[in-house]
Design a protein around this motif. Structure first.
Motif, PDB file in Angstrom:
ATOM      1  N   ASP A  68       7.440  23.732 -53.734  1.00  0.00           N
ATOM      2  CA  ASP A  68       8.295  24.757 -54.132  1.00  0.00           C
ATOM      3  C   ASP A  68       9.506  24.305 -54.761  1.00  0.00           C
ATOM      4  O   ASP A  68      10.432  24.971 -55.090  1.00  0.00           O
ATOM      5  N   ILE A  69       9.584  22.949 -55.135  1.00  0.00           N
ATOM      6  CA  ILE A  69      10.706  22.403 -56.053  1.00  0.00           C
ATOM      7  C   ILE A  69      10.695  22.768 -57.354  1.00  0.00           C
ATOM      8  O   ILE A  69       9.676  22.558 -58.079  1.00  0.00           O
ATOM      9  N   VAL A  70      11.835  23.315 -58.044  1.00  0.00           N
ATOM     10  CA  VAL A  70      11.826  23.715 -59.345  1.00  0.00           C
ATOM     11  C   VAL A  70      13.065  22.442 -60.176  1.00  0.00           C
ATOM     12  O   VAL A  70      13.517  22.015 -59.492  1.00  0.00           O
ATOM     13  N   LEU A  71      12.962  22.824 -61.422  1.00  0.00           N
ATOM     14  CA  LEU A  71      13.919  21.980 -62.137  1.00  0.00           C
ATOM     15  C   LEU A  71      15.087  21.977 -61.492  1.00  0.00           C
ATOM     16  O   LEU A  71      15.715  20.898 -61.540  1.00  0.00           O
ATOM     17  N   ASP A  72      15.812  22.992 -61.422  1.00  0.00           N
ATOM     18  CA  ASP A  72      17.210  22.934 -60.764  1.00  0.00           C
ATOM     19  C   ASP A  72      17.396  22.147 -59.520  1.00  0.00           C
ATOM     20  O   ASP A  72      18.357  21.369 -59.512  1.00  0.00           O
ATOM     21  N   ASP A  73      16.208  22.129 -58.577  1.00  0.00           N
ATOM     22  CA  ASP A  73      16.186  21.197 -57.564  1.00  0.00           C
ATOM     23  C   ASP A  73      16.446  19.770 -57.889  1.00  0.00           C
ATOM     24  O   ASP A  73      17.026  19.125 -57.389  1.00  0.00           O
ATOM     25  N   LEU A  74      15.674  19.531 -58.931  1.00  0.00           N
ATOM     26  CA  LEU A  74      15.464  18.166 -59.418  1.00  0.00           C
ATOM     27  C   LEU A  74      16.754  17.574 -60.056  1.00  0.00           C
ATOM     28  O   LEU A  74      17.001  16.571 -59.897  1.00  0.00           O
ATOM     29  N   ILE A  75      17.443  18.505 -60.858  1.00  0.00           N
ATOM     30  CA  ILE A  75      18.698  18.114 -61.344  1.00  0.00           C
ATOM     31  C   ILE A  75      19.868  17.708 -60.382  1.00  0.00           C
ATOM     32  O   ILE A  75      20.563  16.726 -60.248  1.00  0.00           O
ATOM     33  N   VAL A  76      19.887  18.515 -59.077  1.00  0.00           N
ATOM     34  CA  VAL A  76      20.998  18.431 -58.287  1.00  0.00           C
ATOM     35  C   VAL A  76      20.338  17.023 -57.322  1.00  0.00           C
ATOM     36  O   VAL A  76      21.359  16.313 -56.853  1.00  0.00           O
ATOM     37  N   SER A  77      19.009  16.879 -57.115  1.00  0.00           N
ATOM     38  CA  SER A  77      18.747  15.661 -56.416  1.00  0.00           C
ATOM     39  C   SER A  77      18.846  14.417 -57.247  1.00  0.00           C
ATOM     40  O   SER A  77      19.765  13.449 -56.610  1.00  0.00           O
ATOM     41  N   LEU A  78      18.932  14.483 -58.574  1.00  0.00           N
ATOM     42  CA  LEU A  78      19.242  13.434 -59.474  1.00  0.00           C
ATOM     43  C   LEU A  78      20.658  13.017 -59.574  1.00  0.00           C
ATOM     44  O   LEU A  78      20.930  11.937 -59.289  1.00  0.00           O
ATOM     45  N   ALA A  79      21.415  14.108 -59.440  1.00  0.00           N
ATOM     46  CA  ALA A  79      22.831  14.176 -59.671  1.00  0.00           C
ATOM     47  C   ALA A  79      23.302  13.360 -58.334  1.00  0.00           C
ATOM     48  O   ALA A  79      24.320  12.427 -58.280  1.00  0.00           O
ATOM     49  N   ASP A  80      22.691  13.639 -57.018  1.00  0.00           N
ATOM     50  CA  ASP A  80      23.013  13.325 -55.749  1.00  0.00           C
ATOM     51  C   ASP A  80      22.814  11.524 -55.674  1.00  0.00           C
ATOM     52  O   ASP A  80      23.134  10.908 -54.799  1.00  0.00           O
ATOM     53  N   LYS A  81      21.886  11.101 -56.629  1.00  0.00           N
ATOM     54  CA  LYS A  81      21.639   9.766 -56.537  1.00  0.00           C
ATOM     55  C   LYS A  81      22.321   9.021 -57.627  1.00  0.00           C
ATOM     56  O   LYS A  81      22.819   8.117 -57.370  1.00  0.00           O
ATOM     57  N   ILE A  82      22.356   9.472 -58.760  1.00  0.00           N
ATOM     58  CA  ILE A  82      22.894   8.805 -60.035  1.00  0.00           C
ATOM     59  C   ILE A  82      24.394   8.765 -59.853  1.00  0.00           C
ATOM     60  O   ILE A  82      25.148   7.700 -60.219  1.00  0.00           O
TER      61      ILE A  82
END
Length: 178
Positions: free
Chosen positions: A107-121
């Motif tokens: 159920d992951i959407v683009l919004d979730d991916l952006i937040v996840s990526l921000a939390d890593k990068i």
């Protein structure tokens, strides 16, 4: 600056300064990613305000599981989701506390991916699987080839990661107690 609702919430919850600093760093990176997405891929649809709120609250459960401010752990994820719901935020806003570390769920959407990526990068960490998922979402919404999107994403992430030491130093200036 964090969204006003988040600043108020952090004060209400007596959140540790280190948590507020971390949320600010991730929020700032999410802002950069959102700006880049809007400029580079204007046809791609995502909820900027929701992404920024999610980045600003993704680790809010650490007010309950304070040991996870300095040690690994995932108890804060479901706790943060429940905390945000209890504070009156809707599921769409609260979900980032639960999804920021599990971007492979169905159920992951683009919004979730952006937040996840921000939390890593924010700290300069590159996660190829996460980046590939973002590339796949952008390919679906844009006419470019995956390799073209990857190249420009790679450049943007390198640019953002270049400031990781400053963000890490900013966060380290704050303690884990209130």
């Amino acid at each position: 600056m964090l969204p006003d609702a988040v600043t108020v919430l952090l004060g209400k919850l007596d959140a540790p300064a280190r948590l507020a600093a971390h949320l600010r760093a991730v929020h700032d990176v999410a802002w950069q990613l959102a700006d880049w997405m809007e400029l580079r891929y204007p046809a791609v649809t995502f909820d900027r305000a929701l992404v920024l709120f999610g980045a600003a609250t993704h680790d809010i459960g650490k007010v309950i599981h304070r040991d996870e401010l300095s040690k690994p752990g995932s108890h804060h994820e479901s706790a943060g989701y429940e905390l945000l719901l209890a504070q009156g935020f809707d599921e769409r806003a609260a979900r980032f506390a639960r999804t920021h570390a599990c971007w492979t769920e169905s159920d992951i959407v683009l919004d979730d991916l952006i937040v996840s990526l921000a939390d890593k990068i924010w700290k300069g960490k590159r996660v190829p699987d996460l980046e590939q998922l973002l590339v796949e979402r952008l390919v679906t919404a844009d006419c470019q080839q995956a390799w073209e999107i990857f190249l420009v994403l790679d450049d943007e992430l390198d640019r953002i990661a270049a400031d990781a030491d400053q963000r890490l130093a900013f966060q380290a200036n704050y303690g884990t107690s209130t």
